[in-house]
Design a protein around this motif. Structure first.
Motif, short mmCIF file in Angstrom:
data_model
loop_
_atom_site.label_atom_id
_atom_site.label_comp_id
_atom_site.label_asym_id
_atom_site.label_seq_id
_atom_site.Cartn_x
_atom_site.Cartn_y
_atom_site.Cartn_z
N VAL A 8 51.45 33.56 44.45
CA VAL A 8 50.35 34.42 44.88
C VAL A 8 49.24 33.50 45.37
O VAL A 8 49.05 32.41 44.86
N GLY A 9 48.53 33.95 46.39
CA GLY A 9 47.47 33.12 46.93
C GLY A 9 46.24 33.93 47.25
O GLY A 9 46.25 35.16 47.20
N PHE A 10 45.18 33.21 47.55
CA PHE A 10 43.94 33.88 47.93
C PHE A 10 43.14 32.98 48.86
O PHE A 10 43.31 31.77 48.89
N GLU A 11 42.29 33.63 49.65
CA GLU A 11 41.33 32.93 50.50
C GLU A 11 39.95 33.27 49.99
O GLU A 11 39.69 34.40 49.58
N LEU A 12 39.08 32.29 50.02
CA LEU A 12 37.74 32.41 49.47
C LEU A 12 36.71 31.90 50.45
O LEU A 12 37.00 31.03 51.27
N SER A 13 35.49 32.39 50.31
CA SER A 13 34.39 31.80 51.05
C SER A 13 33.13 31.94 50.23
O SER A 13 32.99 32.86 49.41
N ALA A 14 32.20 31.01 50.42
CA ALA A 14 30.93 31.01 49.71
C ALA A 14 29.96 30.11 50.48
O ALA A 14 30.38 29.22 51.22
N PRO A 15 28.66 30.34 50.30
CA PRO A 15 27.68 29.52 51.01
C PRO A 15 27.61 28.07 50.53
O PRO A 15 27.24 27.18 51.28
N THR A 16 27.97 27.82 49.25
CA THR A 16 27.92 26.46 48.71
C THR A 16 29.28 26.07 48.16
O THR A 16 30.11 26.93 47.84
N LEU A 17 29.50 24.77 48.01
CA LEU A 17 30.76 24.29 47.45
C LEU A 17 30.89 24.71 45.99
O LEU A 17 31.96 25.14 45.55
N GLY A 18 29.82 24.62 45.22
CA GLY A 18 29.86 25.10 43.84
C GLY A 18 30.17 26.58 43.77
O GLY A 18 30.93 27.03 42.92
N GLY A 19 29.59 27.35 44.68
CA GLY A 19 29.88 28.78 44.75
C GLY A 19 31.33 29.06 45.08
O GLY A 19 31.93 30.01 44.56
N LEU A 20 31.93 28.24 45.94
CA LEU A 20 33.34 28.38 46.29
C LEU A 20 34.22 28.17 45.06
O LEU A 20 35.16 28.93 44.81
N PHE A 21 33.91 27.16 44.26
CA PHE A 21 34.67 26.90 43.04
C PHE A 21 34.47 28.03 42.03
O PHE A 21 35.40 28.38 41.30
N GLY A 22 33.28 28.61 42.01
CA GLY A 22 33.04 29.77 41.17
C GLY A 22 33.86 30.97 41.61
O GLY A 22 34.41 31.71 40.78
N GLU A 23 33.96 31.17 42.91
CA GLU A 23 34.79 32.26 43.44
C GLU A 23 36.27 32.03 43.13
O GLU A 23 37.01 32.98 42.89
N ALA A 24 36.69 30.78 43.13
CA ALA A 24 38.09 30.46 42.77
C ALA A 24 38.37 30.87 41.33
O ALA A 24 39.44 31.41 41.03
N ARG A 25 37.42 30.65 40.44
CA ARG A 25 37.57 31.09 39.05
C ARG A 25 37.74 32.61 38.98
O ARG A 25 38.63 33.12 38.32
N ARG A 26 36.89 33.30 39.70
CA ARG A 26 36.93 34.76 39.71
C ARG A 26 38.28 35.26 40.26
O ARG A 26 38.90 36.17 39.70
N ALA A 27 38.75 34.67 41.35
CA ALA A 27 40.03 35.07 41.95
C ALA A 27 41.20 34.82 41.00
O ALA A 27 42.10 35.64 40.89
N LEU A 28 41.16 33.68 40.31
CA LEU A 28 42.21 33.37 39.34
C LEU A 28 42.27 34.45 38.25
O LEU A 28 43.35 34.94 37.91
N LEU A 29 41.12 34.85 37.73
CA LEU A 29 41.10 35.88 36.70
C LEU A 29 41.62 37.22 37.22
O LEU A 29 42.26 37.97 36.49
N MET A 30 41.38 37.51 38.50
CA MET A 30 41.88 38.75 39.09
C MET A 30 43.40 38.72 39.22
O MET A 30 44.05 39.77 39.19
N VAL A 31 43.98 37.54 39.35
CA VAL A 31 45.44 37.41 39.40
C VAL A 31 46.02 37.61 38.01
O VAL A 31 47.04 38.28 37.84
N VAL A 32 45.38 37.06 36.99
CA VAL A 32 45.90 37.06 35.63
C VAL A 32 45.67 38.38 34.90
O VAL A 32 46.50 38.81 34.11
N PHE A 33 44.54 39.04 35.18
CA PHE A 33 44.17 40.25 34.44
C PHE A 33 43.85 41.41 35.36
O PHE A 33 43.28 41.23 36.43
N GLU A 34 44.17 42.63 34.89
CA GLU A 34 43.75 43.83 35.60
C GLU A 34 42.25 44.07 35.42
O GLU A 34 41.56 44.53 36.32
N ARG A 35 41.76 43.76 34.20
CA ARG A 35 40.35 43.98 33.86
C ARG A 35 39.80 42.74 33.17
O ARG A 35 39.62 42.71 31.94
N PRO A 36 39.50 41.69 33.93
CA PRO A 36 38.99 40.48 33.28
C PRO A 36 37.64 40.73 32.60
O PRO A 36 36.86 41.57 33.07
#
Length: 136
Positions: A8-36
């Motif tokens: 499974v994969g995802f594409e992300l975007s964010a205004p900052t690099l730190g924000g991008l890594f934060g979005e990656a965390r959020r996307a990972l949790l959406m893959v693992v859980f229905e209701r993180p």
């Protein structure tokens, strides 16, 4: 979300690099859980280094997989900073999370790891973009 055979994969975007890594965390949790979980009582810190941003993103996601699936800590929120360090990059993250409760969060299955297949981290249109494939 991106369709990929056995992964499974995802594409992300964010205004900052730190924000991008934060979005990656959020996307990972959406893959693992229905209701993180959205918050929790536990605090953790993460410190990682890598020779480039792509490897750093894979290490970050794999650290989050370890924390969730092996240590039983679900990183519900994160403040992430990414910076150039010497010949590479570094990450500092302050995580707030909850204990792993499979049924309460709607466990959707194990993630083996983030992969380098199709991996991309790039500056684009005044912000940052990433593409990640997880081995599930």
């Amino acid at each position: 979300m991106l369709d990929h055979t056995a992964d499974v994969g995802f594409e992300l975007s964010a205004p900052t690099l730190g924000g991008l890594f934060g979005e990656a965390r959020r996307a990972l949790l959406m893959v693992v859980f229905e209701r993180p979980p959205e918050d929790g009582p536990e605090k953790r810190e993460a410190r990682l280094t890598a020779p480039d941003r792509e490897i750093l993103l894979v290490r970050w996601l794999n650290e989050l997989v370890y924390l969730t699936q092996d240590a039983g800590f679900v990183p519900a929120r994160a403040e992430v900073e990414v910076w150039e360090a010497g010949a590479g990059h570094a990450l500092g993250g302050r995580l707030t999370g909850a204990p792993l409760l499979l049924e309460e969060y709607g466990w959707q299955g194990e993630v083996k790891s983030a992969t380098f297949h199709g991996l991309e981290v790039a500056r684009r249109d005044g912000g940052w973009h990433a593409r990640v494939i997880l081995d599930v």
